[in-house]
Write a protein that holds these residues in place. Structure first.
Motif, PDB file in Angstrom:
ATOM      1  N   ARG A 108     -14.434   8.431   6.078  1.00  0.00           N
ATOM      2  CA  ARG A 108     -14.365   6.986   6.285  1.00  0.00           C
ATOM      3  C   ARG A 108     -13.934   6.286   5.006  1.00  0.00           C
ATOM      4  NH1 ARG A 108     -17.690   2.793   5.057  1.00  0.00           N
ATOM      5  NH2 ARG A 108     -17.629   0.962   6.453  1.00  0.00           N
ATOM      6  N   GLU A 109     -14.525   6.675   3.889  1.00  0.00           N
ATOM      7  CA  GLU A 109     -14.213   6.027   2.622  1.00  0.00           C
ATOM      8  C   GLU A 109     -12.759   6.243   2.224  1.00  0.00           C
ATOM      9  OE1 GLU A 109     -16.832   7.932   3.232  1.00  0.00           O
ATOM     10  OE2 GLU A 109     -18.303   6.280   3.303  1.00  0.00           O
ATOM     11  N   LYS A 110     -12.253   7.460   2.459  1.00  0.00           N
ATOM     12  CA  LYS A 110     -10.861   7.746   2.113  1.00  0.00           C
ATOM     13  C   LYS A 110      -9.908   6.983   3.016  1.00  0.00           C
ATOM     14  CE  LYS A 110      -7.664   9.805  -0.258  1.00  0.00           C
ATOM     15  NZ  LYS A 110      -7.467   9.452  -1.691  1.00  0.00           N
ATOM     16  N   LYS A 111     -10.235   6.853   4.287  1.00  0.00           N
ATOM     17  CA  LYS A 111      -9.384   6.097   5.207  1.00  0.00           C
ATOM     18  C   LYS A 111      -9.273   4.637   4.765  1.00  0.00           C
ATOM     19  CE  LYS A 111     -10.854   8.985   9.109  1.00  0.00           C
ATOM     20  NZ  LYS A 111      -9.628   9.692   9.433  1.00  0.00           N
ATOM     21  N   LEU A 112     -10.417   4.050   4.402  1.00  0.00           N
ATOM     22  CA  LEU A 112     -10.408   2.663   3.953  1.00  0.00           C
ATOM     23  C   LEU A 112      -9.654   2.518   2.636  1.00  0.00           C
ATOM     24  CD1 LEU A 112     -14.082   1.659   4.803  1.00  0.00           C
ATOM     25  CD2 LEU A 112     -12.012   0.823   5.920  1.00  0.00           C
ATOM     26  N   GLU A 113      -9.766   3.500   1.776  1.00  0.00           N
ATOM     27  CA  GLU A 113      -9.033   3.462   0.511  1.00  0.00           C
ATOM     28  C   GLU A 113      -7.527   3.509   0.742  1.00  0.00           C
ATOM     29  OE1 GLU A 113      -8.315   6.348  -3.383  1.00  0.00           O
ATOM     30  OE2 GLU A 113     -10.136   6.594  -2.169  1.00  0.00           O
ATOM     31  N   ILE A 114      -7.097   4.386   1.635  1.00  0.00           N
ATOM     32  CA  ILE A 114      -5.668   4.486   1.950  1.00  0.00           C
ATOM     33  C   ILE A 114      -5.168   3.196   2.583  1.00  0.00           C
ATOM     34  CG2 ILE A 114      -3.968   5.668   3.402  1.00  0.00           C
ATOM     35  CD1 ILE A 114      -5.623   8.221   3.043  1.00  0.00           C
ATOM     36  N   MET A 115      -5.946   2.613   3.471  1.00  0.00           N
ATOM     37  CA  MET A 115      -5.536   1.387   4.152  1.00  0.00           C
ATOM     38  C   MET A 115      -5.370   0.231   3.167  1.00  0.00           C
ATOM     39  SD  MET A 115      -7.973   1.821   7.504  1.00  0.00           S
ATOM     40  CE  MET A 115      -7.755   0.160   8.132  1.00  0.00           C
ATOM     41  N   ARG A 116      -6.115   0.247   2.085  1.00  0.00           N
ATOM     42  CA  ARG A 116      -6.013  -0.823   1.092  1.00  0.00           C
ATOM     43  C   ARG A 116      -4.840  -0.607   0.137  1.00  0.00           C
ATOM     44  NH1 ARG A 116     -11.394  -3.353  -1.243  1.00  0.00           N
ATOM     45  NH2 ARG A 116     -11.033  -4.672   0.582  1.00  0.00           N
ATOM     46  N   ASP A 117      -4.340   0.612   0.060  1.00  0.00           N
ATOM     47  CA  ASP A 117      -3.225   0.943  -0.823  1.00  0.00           C
ATOM     48  C   ASP A 117      -1.957   0.259  -0.311  1.00  0.00           C
ATOM     49  OD1 ASP A 117      -1.234   2.122  -2.383  1.00  0.00           O
ATOM     50  OD2 ASP A 117      -2.243   4.060  -2.419  1.00  0.00           O
ATOM     51  N   SER A 118      -1.232  -0.408  -1.193  1.00  0.00           N
ATOM     52  CA  SER A 118      -0.025  -1.140  -0.782  1.00  0.00           C
ATOM     53  C   SER A 118       1.152  -0.220  -0.479  1.00  0.00           C
ATOM     54  CB  SER A 118       0.385  -2.133  -1.881  1.00  0.00           C
ATOM     55  OG  SER A 118       0.664  -1.456  -3.100  1.00  0.00           O
ATOM     56  N   ARG A 119       1.069   1.029  -0.907  1.00  0.00           N
ATOM     57  CA  ARG A 119       2.159   1.968  -0.653  1.00  0.00           C
ATOM     58  C   ARG A 119       2.126   2.441   0.801  1.00  0.00           C
ATOM     59  NH1 ARG A 119       0.693   5.989  -5.457  1.00  0.00           N
ATOM     60  NH2 ARG A 119      -1.348   5.443  -4.568  1.00  0.00           N
ATOM     61  N   ILE A 120       3.289   2.770   1.340  1.00  0.00           N
ATOM     62  CA  ILE A 120       3.383   3.233   2.725  1.00  0.00           C
ATOM     63  C   ILE A 120       3.685   4.723   2.735  1.00  0.00           C
ATOM     64  CG2 ILE A 120       5.835   2.625   2.874  1.00  0.00           C
ATOM     65  CD1 ILE A 120       5.342   1.987   5.838  1.00  0.00           C
ATOM     66  N   GLY A 121       3.013   5.434   3.638  1.00  0.00           N
ATOM     67  CA  GLY A 121       3.187   6.874   3.746  1.00  0.00           C
ATOM     68  C   GLY A 121       3.968   7.272   4.982  1.00  0.00           C
ATOM     69  N   THR A 122       3.950   8.559   5.261  1.00  0.00           N
ATOM     70  CA  THR A 122       4.730   9.086   6.386  1.00  0.00           C
ATOM     71  C   THR A 122       4.224   8.554   7.723  1.00  0.00           C
ATOM     72  OG1 THR A 122       5.141  11.109   5.132  1.00  0.00           O
ATOM     73  CG2 THR A 122       5.513  11.195   7.510  1.00  0.00           C
ATOM     74  N   TYR A 123       2.904   8.564   7.908  1.00  0.00           N
ATOM     75  CA  TYR A 123       2.354   8.059   9.170  1.00  0.00           C
ATOM     76  C   TYR A 123       2.727   6.590   9.381  1.00  0.00           C
ATOM     77  CZ  TYR A 123      -0.599  12.230   9.740  1.00  0.00           C
ATOM     78  OH  TYR A 123      -1.055  13.509   9.907  1.00  0.00           O
ATOM     79  N   GLY A 124       2.588   5.803   8.334  1.00  0.00           N
ATOM     80  CA  GLY A 124       2.918   4.389   8.446  1.00  0.00           C
ATOM     81  C   GLY A 124       4.384   4.154   8.721  1.00  0.00           C
TER      82      GLY A 124
END
Length: 259
Positions: A108-124
């Motif tokens: 959960r914590e890692k998901k929220l951390e990724i969601m706050r990151d301004s960079r976009i990844g493959t899934y996004g």
């Protein structure tokens, strides 16, 4: 104790709520309005009104494009671009963040951390690409500007009608951030927004409206459960992603009803 900002809006306050939703959900220029006595959570009922404005902008661009002789595909692309400019891509940003977080985070914590990151990844990136592709393909298949107008009104207003209920029924996943700062959404506010959204799908006809509402209900329930399982609540990003899912769902219904 009931606070002023949570009271049902007066006619003047209702206009201020609409203006607040325009300021928050669009990039349209508006005169300065004093929002100090009203929270986004209290004004969220007016989100479908902002969606209506976005729909009208998109439909106008499509009508101008076809009047100038553009083929359906380019006209649909310009229509989609106009709606993206009108909203500042805020909902698309939420969709990409949710896709990256839910897809790439292990906890959960890692998901929220990724969601706050301004960079976009493959899934996004993939989620954004599919969202744009589906919406463009639907818009390019309509036979007239009137059909585009009808579909856009239903899609943009109804998808935003879900937001208040979503914020009401899920706790904020973080103690800070946009969702936490928005304030509490009352049951009356959530219902008012949902009713405005439901009214908008009547443009699709009775059968289309019934199908759209059923699909939106199933989508709402499924995404609510997903958010609870993934991060234990909702964030501003999940609210944006829900809007995108709702918009796509209504456009797909419109493609069946209006074809």
């Amino acid at each position: 104790m009931l606070k002023l900002k949570d009271m049902p809006p007066s006619p003047r306050q209702a206009l201020d709520d609409i203006a607040l939703c325009f300021v928050f959900f669009t990039r349209l220029p508006l005169p300065d309005v004093d929002f100090r006595n009203r929270s986004l959570g209290a004004a969220i009922w007016a989100a479908p009104v902002a969606g209506l404005a976005v729909a009208l902008i998109g439909a106008l661009v499509y009508a101008i494009g076809t009047w100038l002789g553009l083929a359906d595909g380019p006209a649909a692309a310009l229509t989609l671009a106009a709606t993206l400019l009108a909203t500042g891509c805020m909902h698309e940003d939420g969709l990409s963040d949710v896709a990256d977080g839910f897809g790439g985070g292990k906890t959960r914590e890692k998901k929220l951390e990724i969601m706050r990151d301004s960079r976009i990844g493959t899934y996004g990136t993939c989620a954004l690409g599919l969202s744009l592709l589906i919406r463009w393909s639907v818009l390019s298949e309509f036979a007239s500007p009137v059909q585009v107008l009808v579909a856009l009104i239903a899609a943009h207003a109804a998808s935003r009608g879900l937001l208040g209920a979503f914020m009401r029924l899920l706790p904020p996943a973080r103690s800070d951030g946009l969702s936490a700062d928005a304030g509490t959404v009352s049951a009356e506010t959530a219902i008012a927004g949902a009713v405005l959204g439901a009214v908008s799908v009547l443009t699709l006809g009775f059968g289309g409206a019934v199908a759209a509402l059923i699909l939106l209900g199933l989508l709402f329930a499924a995404f609510r459960m997903l958010c609870l399982n993934q991060i234990g609540g909702q964030t501003g990003d999940t609210v944006g992603a829900l809007q995108q899912f709702g918009e796509i769902a209504i456009l797909l219904v419109a493609s069946v009803c209006l074809s």
